[in-house]
Design a protein around this motif. Structure first.
Motif, PDB file in Angstrom:
ATOM      1  N   ASP A   1       0.938  -0.335 -17.813  1.00  0.00           N
ATOM      2  CA  ASP A   1       1.713  -1.497 -17.386  1.00  0.00           C
ATOM      3  C   ASP A   1       2.473  -1.171 -16.102  1.00  0.00           C
ATOM      4  N   PRO A   2       2.162  -1.855 -14.997  1.00  0.00           N
ATOM      5  CA  PRO A   2       2.830  -1.532 -13.723  1.00  0.00           C
ATOM      6  C   PRO A   2       4.343  -1.731 -13.807  1.00  0.00           C
ATOM      7  N   ALA A   3       4.765  -2.741 -14.532  1.00  0.00           N
ATOM      8  CA  ALA A   3       6.208  -3.009 -14.642  1.00  0.00           C
ATOM      9  C   ALA A   3       6.934  -1.834 -15.281  1.00  0.00           C
ATOM     10  N   ALA A   4       6.278  -1.161 -16.227  1.00  0.00           N
ATOM     11  CA  ALA A   4       6.903  -0.019 -16.889  1.00  0.00           C
ATOM     12  C   ALA A   4       7.109   1.143 -15.929  1.00  0.00           C
ATOM     13  N   LEU A   5       6.343   1.169 -14.863  1.00  0.00           N
ATOM     14  CA  LEU A   5       6.487   2.229 -13.855  1.00  0.00           C
ATOM     15  C   LEU A   5       7.394   1.794 -12.713  1.00  0.00           C
ATOM     16  N   GLY A   6       7.938   0.587 -12.834  1.00  0.00           N
ATOM     17  CA  GLY A   6       8.859   0.129 -11.813  1.00  0.00           C
ATOM     18  C   GLY A   6       8.202  -0.604 -10.661  1.00  0.00           C
ATOM     19  N   SER A   7       6.896  -0.889 -10.788  1.00  0.00           N
ATOM     20  CA  SER A   7       6.218  -1.635  -9.723  1.00  0.00           C
ATOM     21  C   SER A   7       6.179  -3.115 -10.083  1.00  0.00           C
ATOM     22  N   GLY A   8       7.288  -3.767  -9.858  1.00  0.00           N
ATOM     23  CA  GLY A   8       7.410  -5.161 -10.265  1.00  0.00           C
ATOM     24  C   GLY A   8       6.950  -6.158  -9.220  1.00  0.00           C
ATOM     25  N   VAL A   9       6.749  -5.700  -7.995  1.00  0.00           N
ATOM     26  CA  VAL A   9       6.358  -6.598  -6.912  1.00  0.00           C
ATOM     27  C   VAL A   9       4.877  -6.405  -6.572  1.00  0.00           C
ATOM     28  N   LEU A  10       4.130  -7.508  -6.649  1.00  0.00           N
ATOM     29  CA  LEU A  10       2.708  -7.465  -6.302  1.00  0.00           C
ATOM     30  C   LEU A  10       2.475  -8.355  -5.094  1.00  0.00           C
ATOM     31  N   ALA A  11       1.693  -7.860  -4.145  1.00  0.00           N
ATOM     32  CA  ALA A  11       1.397  -8.661  -2.954  1.00  0.00           C
ATOM     33  C   ALA A  11      -0.017  -8.375  -2.461  1.00  0.00           C
ATOM     34  N   TYR A  12      -0.609  -9.373  -1.849  1.00  0.00           N
ATOM     35  CA  TYR A  12      -1.884  -9.202  -1.151  1.00  0.00           C
ATOM     36  C   TYR A  12      -1.600  -9.292   0.345  1.00  0.00           C
ATOM     37  N   VAL A  13      -2.199  -8.388   1.087  1.00  0.00           N
ATOM     38  CA  VAL A  13      -1.929  -8.344   2.517  1.00  0.00           C
ATOM     39  C   VAL A  13      -3.245  -8.464   3.291  1.00  0.00           C
ATOM     40  N   MET A  14      -3.305  -9.462   4.151  1.00  0.00           N
ATOM     41  CA  MET A  14      -4.414  -9.605   5.088  1.00  0.00           C
ATOM     42  C   MET A  14      -4.093  -8.744   6.302  1.00  0.00           C
ATOM     43  N   VAL A  15      -4.961  -7.802   6.598  1.00  0.00           N
ATOM     44  CA  VAL A  15      -4.747  -6.899   7.724  1.00  0.00           C
ATOM     45  C   VAL A  15      -5.666  -7.304   8.866  1.00  0.00           C
ATOM     46  N   GLU A  16      -5.058  -7.633  10.004  1.00  0.00           N
ATOM     47  CA  GLU A  16      -5.851  -7.963  11.193  1.00  0.00           C
ATOM     48  C   GLU A  16      -6.012  -6.707  12.037  1.00  0.00           C
ATOM     49  N   SER A  17      -7.137  -6.612  12.712  1.00  0.00           N
ATOM     50  CA  SER A  17      -7.375  -5.394  13.477  1.00  0.00           C
ATOM     51  C   SER A  17      -8.001  -5.723  14.823  1.00  0.00           C
ATOM     52  N   SER A  18      -7.835  -4.795  15.746  1.00  0.00           N
ATOM     53  CA  SER A  18      -8.408  -4.953  17.076  1.00  0.00           C
ATOM     54  C   SER A  18      -9.587  -4.008  17.253  1.00  0.00           C
ATOM     55  N   ALA A  19     -10.036  -3.396  16.162  1.00  0.00           N
ATOM     56  CA  ALA A  19     -11.155  -2.453  16.257  1.00  0.00           C
ATOM     57  C   ALA A  19     -11.944  -2.475  14.961  1.00  0.00           C
TER      58      ALA A  19
END
Lengths: 147, 147
Positions: free
Chosen positions: B55-73
């Motif tokens: 359980d991620p919450a039990a490890l203190g990871s309560g925030v979940l996010a998806y990140v779109m990464v833009e790149s120039s290469a």
DNA sequence: CCTTCTGGCCGAAGAGCATTCGGCACCTCG
DNA sequence: CGAGGTGCCGAATGCTCTTCGGCCAGAAGG
């Protein structure tokens, strides 16, 4: 929940089939003590379950996509509607312009299109925006030793 | 890979701790035969590993996010750079305007911001667009019986 | 048609492991 | 100081994994 528990979790994430004797030796405990700690981790829900990790490609699900679902209504009670689609592996309510983000695995892009059609059929869904994955670098669980 | 294998996979996904006797009985086989099938599924890589689901919450990871990464290469060889960030649980090369999609778990939004800073530091990364998850409806593995 | 080979299953046996229990050491709180 | 609680060890028992020989069914080949 000390560093020994975290180490046990990390080792069980890598391989949940190893014996408690090996597990205990790795963290400096007897087999009985290691067993007792793991039992409590299960009891407290830190370990949700122990599961076999199946290769999606072996099941014919070679296409992975993330779909931003836009809605015209409050979607907070729609979990069951998304869960009814077996191809939907994750569904999250998100902040931002869309309102739900879902992860989808299918065998082909045609089947992905069919999933999009069924997503549209859910009450309140007004649009979708699919992002197809070309290559997966990695997928891994949370690291208990890093938090 | 017949319907018995799929049923075994589904049962092992739910609970990998059950005995081969119980497993065999559920699909109409002896313990030995069930064991042999599972052994071959592992050997063929259909079962990647058996793991404890934490359980991620039990490890203190309560925030979940998806990140779109833009790149120039071209980012096709950058898997290691993303894997070096322990908070990054998934990284995929995607089709579309962004080039990489990553899944991130942190304890706080401040730490999320720090992950974004470290993402920017990766060679070729020109921008990020984070989507924070407000509520997770569900996360589940692929259904072997549905494909 | 008959033989031979292969693959998968069963049932049993031995080794190894999970699970439990009493006992001990340590810490905390009254 | 004493009582209660917690966590660990080491051993014992019962169950499970793992392997093995033997059997049956189907395919391949003469």
């Amino acid at each position: 929940m000390d560093h020994i528990d975290r180490s046990l979790l990390a080792r069980l994430q890598q391989d949940a089939t190893q014996s408690y004797a090996a597990l205990g030796q790795a963290v400096g405990l007897s087999a009985g003590a290691a067993h007792e700690r793991v039992r409590k981790l299960r009891e407290r829900g830190v370990i949700r379950r122990t599961t076999a990790e199946v290769d999606p490609a072996a099941l014919g699900s070679g296409v992975l996509a993330y779909v931003m679902v836009e809605s015209s209504a409050w979607m907070g009670e729609s979990a069951d509607a998304f869960a009814a689609l077996p191809e939907v592996l994750e569904a999250h309510v998100i902040a931002g312009s869309a309102s739900v983000l879902v992860k989808v695995r299918t065998a082909t892009t045609e089947q992905l299109q069919d999933v999009l059609r069924r997503l549209y059929a859910i009450d309140g869904v007004s649009g979708t925006q699919a992002t197809v994955v070309l290559e997966t670098f990695f997928e891994r669980p949370v690291d208990p030793t890093a938090v």
